[in-house]
Design a protein around this motif. Structure first.
Motif, mmCIF file in Angstrom:
data_model
loop_
_atom_site.group_PDB
_atom_site.id
_atom_site.type_symbol
_atom_site.label_atom_id
_atom_site.label_comp_id
_atom_site.label_asym_id
_atom_site.label_seq_id
_atom_site.Cartn_x
_atom_site.Cartn_y
_atom_site.Cartn_z
ATOM 1 N N TRP A 90 27.936 10.809 12.068
ATOM 2 C CA TRP A 90 27.239 11.219 10.713
ATOM 3 C C TRP A 90 25.918 11.316 10.998
ATOM 4 O O TRP A 90 25.345 12.472 10.602
ATOM 5 C CB TRP A 90 27.578 10.337 9.551
ATOM 6 C CG TRP A 90 26.700 10.509 8.383
ATOM 7 C CD1 TRP A 90 26.806 11.287 7.238
ATOM 8 C CD2 TRP A 90 25.605 9.404 8.056
ATOM 9 N NE1 TRP A 90 25.989 10.995 6.503
ATOM 10 C CE2 TRP A 90 25.037 9.987 6.750
ATOM 11 C CE3 TRP A 90 24.812 8.467 8.623
ATOM 12 C CZ2 TRP A 90 23.973 9.211 6.207
ATOM 13 C CZ3 TRP A 90 23.765 7.763 8.040
ATOM 14 C CH2 TRP A 90 23.363 8.313 6.969
ATOM 15 N N TRP A 91 25.051 10.564 11.535
ATOM 16 C CA TRP A 91 23.661 10.585 11.823
ATOM 17 C C TRP A 91 23.516 11.674 12.847
ATOM 18 O O TRP A 91 22.339 12.619 12.479
ATOM 19 C CB TRP A 91 23.266 9.311 12.412
ATOM 20 C CG TRP A 91 21.670 9.469 12.941
ATOM 21 C CD1 TRP A 91 20.492 9.413 12.048
ATOM 22 C CD2 TRP A 91 21.391 9.561 14.148
ATOM 23 N NE1 TRP A 91 19.423 9.623 12.947
ATOM 24 C CE2 TRP A 91 19.744 9.684 14.175
ATOM 25 C CE3 TRP A 91 21.904 9.435 15.427
ATOM 26 C CZ2 TRP A 91 19.054 9.658 15.587
ATOM 27 C CZ3 TRP A 91 21.274 9.654 16.692
ATOM 28 C CH2 TRP A 91 19.992 9.696 16.538
ATOM 29 N N PHE A 92 24.165 11.773 14.008
ATOM 30 C CA PHE A 92 23.559 12.761 14.964
ATOM 31 C C PHE A 92 24.016 14.124 14.489
ATOM 32 O O PHE A 92 23.202 15.239 14.709
ATOM 33 C CB PHE A 92 24.402 12.537 16.225
ATOM 34 C CG PHE A 92 24.200 13.349 17.302
ATOM 35 C CD1 PHE A 92 22.900 13.195 17.936
ATOM 36 C CD2 PHE A 92 25.065 14.421 17.675
ATOM 37 C CE1 PHE A 92 22.515 14.216 19.030
ATOM 38 C CE2 PHE A 92 24.951 15.273 18.682
ATOM 39 C CZ PHE A 92 23.597 15.160 19.596
ATOM 40 N N SER A 93 25.265 14.459 13.887
ATOM 41 C CA SER A 93 25.779 15.617 13.633
ATOM 42 C C SER A 93 24.721 16.437 12.425
ATOM 43 O O SER A 93 24.398 17.461 12.302
ATOM 44 C CB SER A 93 27.054 15.880 13.067
ATOM 45 O OG SER A 93 27.328 15.004 11.926
ATOM 46 N N THR A 94 24.305 15.294 11.568
ATOM 47 C CA THR A 94 23.150 16.138 10.486
ATOM 48 C C THR A 94 22.050 16.230 11.262
ATOM 49 O O THR A 94 21.593 17.525 10.810
ATOM 50 C CB THR A 94 23.012 14.802 9.370
ATOM 51 O OG1 THR A 94 24.232 14.125 9.006
ATOM 52 C CG2 THR A 94 22.032 15.097 8.576
ATOM 53 N N GLY A 95 21.474 15.587 12.273
ATOM 54 C CA GLY A 95 20.163 15.837 12.834
ATOM 55 C C GLY A 95 20.478 17.015 13.610
ATOM 56 O O GLY A 95 19.637 17.890 13.657
ATOM 57 N N LEU A 96 21.614 17.324 14.269
ATOM 58 C CA LEU A 96 21.854 18.246 15.293
ATOM 59 C C LEU A 96 21.934 19.790 14.451
ATOM 60 O O LEU A 96 21.385 20.761 14.955
ATOM 61 C CB LEU A 96 23.089 18.133 16.230
ATOM 62 C CG LEU A 96 23.462 19.297 16.789
ATOM 63 C CD1 LEU A 96 22.338 19.475 18.170
ATOM 64 C CD2 LEU A 96 24.911 19.244 17.545
ATOM 65 N N ILE A 97 22.287 19.726 13.335
ATOM 66 C CA ILE A 97 22.578 20.903 12.490
ATOM 67 C C ILE A 97 21.301 21.327 11.925
ATOM 68 O O ILE A 97 21.153 22.555 11.681
ATOM 69 C CB ILE A 97 23.723 20.719 11.500
ATOM 70 C CG1 ILE A 97 25.006 20.760 11.996
ATOM 71 C CG2 ILE A 97 23.524 21.855 10.532
ATOM 72 C CD1 ILE A 97 26.029 20.340 10.939
ATOM 73 N N ILE A 98 20.283 20.340 11.378
ATOM 74 C CA ILE A 98 19.137 20.720 11.084
ATOM 75 C C ILE A 98 18.301 21.261 12.110
ATOM 76 O O ILE A 98 17.318 22.159 11.807
ATOM 77 C CB ILE A 98 18.482 19.416 10.362
ATOM 78 C CG1 ILE A 98 19.243 18.986 9.189
ATOM 79 C CG2 ILE A 98 16.922 19.634 10.106
ATOM 80 C CD1 ILE A 98 18.793 17.582 8.540
ATOM 81 N N TYR A 99 18.595 20.546 13.235
ATOM 82 C CA TYR A 99 17.510 21.060 14.495
ATOM 83 C C TYR A 99 18.136 22.583 14.958
ATOM 84 O O TYR A 99 16.938 23.534 15.120
ATOM 85 C CB TYR A 99 17.983 20.270 15.933
ATOM 86 C CG TYR A 99 17.272 20.498 16.906
ATOM 87 C CD1 TYR A 99 15.923 20.092 17.193
ATOM 88 C CD2 TYR A 99 17.694 21.335 17.974
ATOM 89 C CE1 TYR A 99 15.151 20.522 18.172
ATOM 90 C CE2 TYR A 99 17.038 21.975 19.062
ATOM 91 C CZ TYR A 99 15.515 21.327 19.233
ATOM 92 O OH TYR A 99 14.943 21.874 20.153
ATOM 93 N N LEU A 100 19.308 22.781 15.027
ATOM 94 C CA LEU A 100 19.902 24.128 15.438
ATOM 95 C C LEU A 100 19.387 25.153 14.190
ATOM 96 O O LEU A 100 19.040 26.390 14.648
ATOM 97 C CB LEU A 100 21.309 24.062 15.677
ATOM 98 C CG LEU A 100 21.852 23.516 16.962
ATOM 99 C CD1 LEU A 100 23.454 23.362 16.763
ATOM 100 C CD2 LEU A 100 21.216 23.992 18.037
ATOM 101 N N ASP A 101 19.316 24.962 12.907
ATOM 102 C CA ASP A 101 19.143 26.003 12.049
ATOM 103 C C ASP A 101 17.493 26.033 11.928
ATOM 104 O O ASP A 101 17.326 27.120 11.300
ATOM 105 C CB ASP A 101 19.583 25.543 10.783
ATOM 106 C CG ASP A 101 21.217 25.495 10.682
ATOM 107 O OD1 ASP A 101 21.600 25.997 11.134
ATOM 108 O OD2 ASP A 101 21.727 24.609 9.811
ATOM 109 N N GLY A 102 16.747 25.257 12.633
ATOM 110 C CA GLY A 102 15.452 25.598 12.726
ATOM 111 C C GLY A 102 14.940 26.403 13.933
ATOM 112 O O GLY A 102 13.721 26.493 13.880
#
Length: 291
Positions: free
Chosen positions: A19-31
């Protein structure tokens, strides 16, 4: 068979980390710069195909391994929908902000339009997952997807009706028009019902996990109870003054490294409509509620 709390710690920790990692990963990739989006979506689509395969092979697997595969497949499938929305590939027919003063049912209809294709894609994935798992004994993946869907719809309605902590600064520039559908209020009338319903469901799932004798059911219901508990936590993050963004500071580095201007917030009539840009300290619901 493991006894005591140790039997539950593996699934709980696994769910929390993903939950924590996938949330951050999607935010990162979309940035990242927009030319990278096609590669992100290509990778996400390959993972979606692997997730559907995971649903298929785990459908009759009533072992602990089967519970893990089904749960992970549901999270990967959901991640595809989040990625496809925030990259702008699967959103809706409306791609501009509402004019000042737009309210009531018309405004609600506009909010539906900005994510209509996204919502229909979720429904299509649910149909595929149900078809792959319905005749099998292992439905942990199906119910995990349903919980994620519930989290998404409930949080989405709550930020539309109004909460304290919005997540506007986590929106990528090309989706800046979504800010006109966020409302800043201490709370709304839907919020107590959302939290209460989720708490009842979480209690039932946790009870099933606690009384389960079969390791598969114990692991599976622990996954489901953990995800529902996270849904409750996400909802409280919407209204409480808690600086939860520190957990995902690393994911914003992709946006800090570049300066991309937000698109002009013009409606189809060519007029510019300026809207307030509420700031939020909470990134978690940004993956489920803004759209």
């Amino acid at each position: 068979r493991e006894v005591g709390v140790t039997a539950y710690m593996g699934p709980i920790l696994f769910a929390l980390f993903v939950w924590w990692f996938s949330t951050g990963l999607i935010i990162y990739l979309d940035g990242l710069p927009r030319p990278t989006f096609k590669w992100s979506m290509l990778g996400a689509t390959a993972l979606l195909a692997a997730a559907f395969y995971g649903f298929w092979i785990s459908g009759d697997d009533t072992t602990v391994r089967g519970a893990y595969v089904a749960f992970a497949s549901a999270l990967v499938a959901w991640g595809w929908h989040e990625m496809s929305f925030y990259t702008g590939y699967v959103t809706g027919p409306r791609k501009h902000a509402c004019a000042d003063g737009c309210s009531g049912w018309a405004h609600f209809g506009h909010a539906i339009q900005v994510s209509l294709w996204h919502e229909l894609a979720i429904l299509a994935s649910f149909a595929v997952i149900a078809a792959l798992t319905w005749s099998g004994a292992n439905k942990i993946g199906l119910w995990t997807f349903v919980i994620l869907w519930w989290m998404h719809e409930s949080a989405r309605l709550n930020v539309f009706f109004g909460v304290r902590n919005l997540n506007a600064h986590f929106l990528p520039p090309h989706l800046a028009y979504l800010k006109s559908f966020l409302n800043n209020r201490p709370m709304n009338l839907l919020f107590p019902f959302s939290v209460s319903i989720s708490t009842v469901i979480c209690s039932v799932l946790a009870t099933e996990a606690a009384i389960a004798v079969d390791p598969h059911r114990q692991t599976g219901f622990t996954f489901l109870a953990t995800m529902m508990a996270l849904a409750i936590l996400e909802h409280w993050f919407l209204v409480l003054p808690i600086p939860a963004e520190a957990m995902w500071n690393w994911s914003m580095k992709s946006r800090q490294a570049r300066a991309e201007p937000a698109p002009d917030a013009r409606c189809h009539d060519g007029r510019r409509h300026d809207h307030p840009k509420p700031h939020s300290p909470t990134p978690i619901a940004s993956l489920r509620s803004v759209h």
